[in-house]
Design a protein around this motif. Structure first.
Motif, short mmCIF file in Angstrom:
data_model
loop_
_atom_site.label_atom_id
_atom_site.label_comp_id
_atom_site.label_asym_id
_atom_site.label_seq_id
_atom_site.Cartn_x
_atom_site.Cartn_y
_atom_site.Cartn_z
N ILE A 243 45.34 49.26 41.40
CA ILE A 243 44.16 49.46 40.56
C ILE A 243 42.93 48.83 41.22
CG2 ILE A 243 43.07 48.84 38.35
CD1 ILE A 243 45.91 49.03 37.09
N ILE A 244 43.09 47.62 41.75
CA ILE A 244 41.97 46.93 42.40
C ILE A 244 41.44 47.75 43.58
CG2 ILE A 244 41.30 44.87 43.72
CD1 ILE A 244 43.41 43.33 41.98
N ARG A 245 42.35 48.24 44.42
CA ARG A 245 41.93 49.05 45.58
C ARG A 245 41.23 50.33 45.13
NH1 ARG A 245 47.04 47.32 47.69
NH2 ARG A 245 48.01 49.27 46.97
N PHE A 246 41.74 50.93 44.05
CA PHE A 246 41.13 52.16 43.56
C PHE A 246 39.70 51.93 43.08
CE2 PHE A 246 39.97 54.98 40.10
CZ PHE A 246 40.10 56.22 40.72
N VAL A 247 39.51 50.90 42.27
CA VAL A 247 38.16 50.59 41.77
C VAL A 247 37.21 50.29 42.93
CG1 VAL A 247 36.79 48.95 40.41
CG2 VAL A 247 38.96 49.81 39.50
N ALA A 248 37.71 49.60 43.95
CA ALA A 248 36.88 49.26 45.11
C ALA A 248 36.41 50.51 45.85
CB ALA A 248 37.66 48.36 46.07
N SER A 250 36.18 53.64 44.37
CA SER A 250 35.62 54.63 43.44
C SER A 250 34.10 54.58 43.40
CB SER A 250 36.18 54.38 42.03
OG SER A 250 35.52 55.20 41.08
N GLN A 251 33.48 55.74 43.24
CA GLN A 251 32.04 55.82 43.05
C GLN A 251 31.66 55.69 41.58
OE1 GLN A 251 29.72 56.12 45.71
NE2 GLN A 251 31.65 55.60 46.74
N LYS A 252 32.65 55.81 40.68
CA LYS A 252 32.36 55.81 39.24
C LYS A 252 32.85 54.55 38.54
CE LYS A 252 32.19 60.81 38.65
NZ LYS A 252 32.78 61.97 37.95
N PHE A 253 34.03 54.05 38.92
CA PHE A 253 34.53 52.83 38.28
C PHE A 253 33.79 51.63 38.85
CE2 PHE A 253 37.68 55.57 36.60
CZ PHE A 253 38.14 54.94 35.45
N VAL A 254 33.16 50.87 37.97
CA VAL A 254 32.22 49.83 38.42
C VAL A 254 32.95 48.54 38.78
CG1 VAL A 254 30.32 50.79 37.08
CG2 VAL A 254 31.80 49.06 36.03
N PRO A 255 32.34 47.71 39.65
CA PRO A 255 32.96 46.45 40.07
C PRO A 255 32.81 45.36 39.01
CG PRO A 255 30.86 46.74 41.18
CD PRO A 255 31.08 47.98 40.38
N HIS A 256 33.59 45.48 37.96
CA HIS A 256 33.56 44.52 36.85
C HIS A 256 34.93 44.51 36.19
CE1 HIS A 256 32.11 43.58 32.48
NE2 HIS A 256 32.61 42.51 33.07
N PHE A 257 35.56 43.34 36.18
CA PHE A 257 36.84 43.17 35.49
C PHE A 257 36.71 42.02 34.49
CE2 PHE A 257 38.28 45.00 39.56
CZ PHE A 257 39.11 46.02 39.11
N HIS A 258 37.27 42.24 33.30
CA HIS A 258 37.41 41.13 32.35
C HIS A 258 38.90 40.86 32.23
CE1 HIS A 258 35.72 38.49 29.24
NE2 HIS A 258 36.94 38.58 28.74
N ALA A 290 37.99 39.95 47.80
CA ALA A 290 38.14 40.36 49.20
C ALA A 290 37.63 41.78 49.41
CB ALA A 290 39.60 40.26 49.62
N LEU A 291 37.84 42.65 48.41
CA LEU A 291 37.41 44.05 48.52
C LEU A 291 36.04 44.29 47.92
CD1 LEU A 291 40.77 45.84 47.59
CD2 LEU A 291 39.74 45.66 49.85
N MET A 292 35.67 43.49 46.91
CA MET A 292 34.40 43.68 46.19
C MET A 292 33.71 42.32 46.01
SD MET A 292 35.76 46.34 43.25
CE MET A 292 37.41 45.62 43.15
N LEU A 320 39.28 26.76 36.75
CA LEU A 320 38.17 27.69 36.53
C LEU A 320 36.96 27.34 37.39
CD1 LEU A 320 38.51 28.01 32.66
CD2 LEU A 320 38.82 29.86 34.31
N ASN A 321 36.69 26.07 37.52
CA ASN A 321 35.55 25.63 38.33
C ASN A 321 35.69 26.09 39.78
OD1 ASN A 321 33.10 24.19 38.71
ND2 ASN A 321 34.25 22.49 39.60
N GLU A 322 36.92 26.11 40.28
CA GLU A 322 37.15 26.46 41.68
C GLU A 322 37.31 27.97 41.89
OE1 GLU A 322 40.53 24.08 42.71
OE2 GLU A 322 39.35 22.21 42.82
N LEU A 323 37.56 28.72 40.82
CA LEU A 323 37.72 30.18 40.95
C LEU A 323 36.37 30.87 41.12
CD1 LEU A 323 40.31 31.46 38.28
CD2 LEU A 323 40.55 31.51 40.76
N ASP A 324 36.37 31.95 41.88
CA ASP A 324 35.14 32.72 42.09
C ASP A 324 34.97 33.74 40.96
OD1 ASP A 324 32.88 33.86 43.13
OD2 ASP A 324 33.82 34.64 44.96
#
Length: 441
Positions: A243-248, A250-258, A290-292, A320-324
């Motif tokens: 899924i991550i590679r696909f979103v990266a 895609s022209q339509k699926f935006v770079p935003h994950f919750h 790494a991809l986005m 959480l503080n250390e996560l990007d």
């Protein structure tokens, strides 16, 4: 023609369902009006995620009766499924409908005439086994499209399976058809919503036939008039590298994950019966970045879960503080009836839960500002919304940066290419270019 008004508490899924219920009323000849107007019927769609569902519901009922003292008040939603008898005692409530009944409320209540006793129509959750299509329309620039409902997980703090039933979905083909229907309205962005979105593919009476990955591939390929698809929230164990590679790409699926985390302590994650540990969560964040590199990552966190010591909390804070990541949604743990967690030892005092929550909210503001500032000078597109406050309008970039600009009606529901210039005093991004005079304050 009777007038009907709606109020929604809770999540994007509730907004999509309220909008669909409102269309059922309109198709039957009712006139939809704003909640603050006088109406004959008020429909309040409730939430049960936090511990003040009762207080919020009572307050909204009271407000409705201020506008129209003799109105027919109907309560639906998760709180209505979990505690229909409790809601029936709220002064002014005429009907309570559960999860299996809410989409049939016009047929069930018919003439909406007040009766001596509050009507309760709420089947057992085991009888909730159909999927009802729903999407929001006309309420905002983005449309929330419900593609999945219910949950088969057994997290110890959560009542959602009791309120919404087992995991179930529409087929990929039916979701694509709904998306194409939405596209005809001129909407530019669809947000995919569900209770456990990544578990998409279980069709009632048929079983699992398809996957969430199948769904996003088909939406990307077969819906031509939508510029953006956004994934609202997805469990880390279901957010695959595929899924991550696909979103990266895609022209339509935006770079935003919750991506819900809930705790950065493996001990607490196990007590919560989550289906992953912190190492997997960190791997997902690393794979996305790494991809986005510009991807926005939002995180849900619960603090003060039973048994959470100060050391456990600090482990979460440090993790959480250390996560990007880009922002946090922070929830102090609240006791929910009929959950395993309510019986667990080690209850954390309310004041301590709130202290921990405040610490994480401050961290969230720092994370968000840092994420925004990383994008100053960045060229991107913004989809502007219709809401106006003090002569200003707002919109979102594809990676969920909120941009503020001078109001211009031409910009509403338009994707405009801009250069992000600075983070302003209220923590929103400003931008310039294309229509320079619009973006300069």
């Amino acid at each position: 023609m009777k007038k009907v008004a709606f109020y929604t508490l809770g999540c994007k899924l509730n907004f999509s369902e309220t909008s669909s219920i409102s269309r059922i009323f309109q198709e039957r000849g009712f006139e939809k009006v704003n909640f603050e107007e006088q109406a004959d019927i008020y429909v309040i769609n409730t939430c049960s995620v936090t511990d003040n569902a009762d207080k919020k519901c009572r307050k909204v009922v009271k407000e409705a009766l201020k506008h129209s003292p003799n109105a027919f008040i109907t309560i639906v939603g998760c709180y209505a499924q979990l505690k229909p008898q409790e809601i029936a005692t709220i002064p002014g409530v005429d009907a309570v409908l559960g999860a299996a009944e809410k989409f049939r409320l016009v047929d069930i209540l018919e003439d909406f005439v007040k009766k001596e006793k509050t009507q309760i129509h709420a089947s057992a959750i085991s009888e909730v086994n159909t999927f009802h299509n729903a999407y929001s329309f006309g309420d905002r620039t983005r449309t929330f499209l419900k593609v999945q409902d219910g949950c088969d997980y057994s997290c110890t703090f959560c009542t959602i399976p009791l309120a919404r039933g087992k995991s179930r979905s529409h087929t990929v083909a039916s979701v694509v058809a709904s998306a194409n229907e939405i596209a005809q309205s001129g909407v530019k962005e669809i947000v995919l919503t569900g209770v456990n979105l990544g578990d998409f593919g279980i069709v009632p009476g048929v079983g699992r036939q398809e996957t969430f990955f199948d769904l996003i591939k088909q939406l990307d390929q077969e819906v031509s008039n939508i510029d953006r698809f956004r994934i609202s929230s997805i469990e880390p164990n279901l957010l695959t590298n595929e899924i991550i590679r696909f979103v990266a790409s895609s022209q339509k699926f935006v770079p935003h994950f919750h991506i819900p985390l809930q705790s950065g302590s493996d001990k607490i994650l196990k007590l919560m019966r989550r289906r992953y540990l912190r190492e997997l969560y960190a791997e997902r964040v690393t794979a996305i970045k790494a991809l986005m590199p510009h991807c926005c990552i939002g995180v849900d966190v619960i603090v003060g879960f039973p048994g959470e010591t100060e050391a456990d909390f600090l482990q979460t804070y440090t993790f959480l503080n250390e996560l990007d990541i880009s922002y946090l949604h922070v929830f102090p743990y609240s006791e929910r009836q009929n959950t395993k967690a309510i019986e667990m030892p080690g209850s954390v005092p309310l004041a301590e839960r709130n202290r921990r929550a405040n610490m994480l909210r401050i961290l969230s503001e720092k994370k968000k500002r840092n994420f925004y500032e990383q994008h100053v000078g960045y060229e991107t597109t913004v989809l502007f919304e219709a809401d106006i406050t003090n002569g200003l309008m707002e919109g979102f970039t594809d990676n969920y940066i909120r941009v503020q600009a001078k109001y211009d009606p031409i910009l509403v529901n338009e994707l405009k290419k801009v250069r992000l210039t600075k983070v302003n005093a209220v923590g929103l991004m400003e931008a310039e270019e294309v229509f320079a005079e619009v973006f300069q304050h």
